[in-house]
Design a protein around this motif. Structure first.
Motif: not given
Length: 107
Positions: A29-56
């Motif tokens: 509720q209080d914290t967000i990770i902003d990968a706009t300027k200093c992110g890694n390749l994870a920021r380019f992972i696309n959405h899918s309604c049938n994904p092969n990964c999950y975020a935790k």
């Protein structure tokens, strides 16, 4: 584990005053990770309604981190995807993932 989603840790209050970026990932509720300027390749992972990964969100040495885990074997040259699970809002964001069970919207 596939990859950690990294970027600048910002407070929710500060985020409201910044230009919205497609690379914002809510930790809690209080914290967000902003990968706009200093992110890694994870920021380019696309959405899918049938994904092969999950975020935790996990805690390592009292610090919360976002980690992308695989749901299944991922083949060479197979796109890595996860469900963005955007919050429900009145204005719907169309989903173009192309999955057979696509919900039609990201929220």
């Amino acid at each position: 584990m596939v990859i950690e989603y990294v970027g600048q840790s910002i407070r929710q209050v500060r985020c409201k005053y910044q230009t919205m970026s497609p690379y914002l990932f809510r930790v809690d509720q209080d914290t967000i990770i902003d990968a706009t300027k200093c992110g890694n390749l994870a920021r380019f992972i696309n959405h899918s309604c049938n994904p092969n990964c999950y975020a935790k969100v996990i805690t390592v040495e009292a610090k919360k981190k976002i980690v992308i885990y695989s749901r299944q074997q991922i083949g060479i040259n197979e796109e890595i995807t996860y469900d963005y699970k955007f919050p429900i809002e009145d204005e719907k964001i169309p989903c173009l993932c192309g999955a057979e069970n696509c919900r039609g919207t990201l929220n």
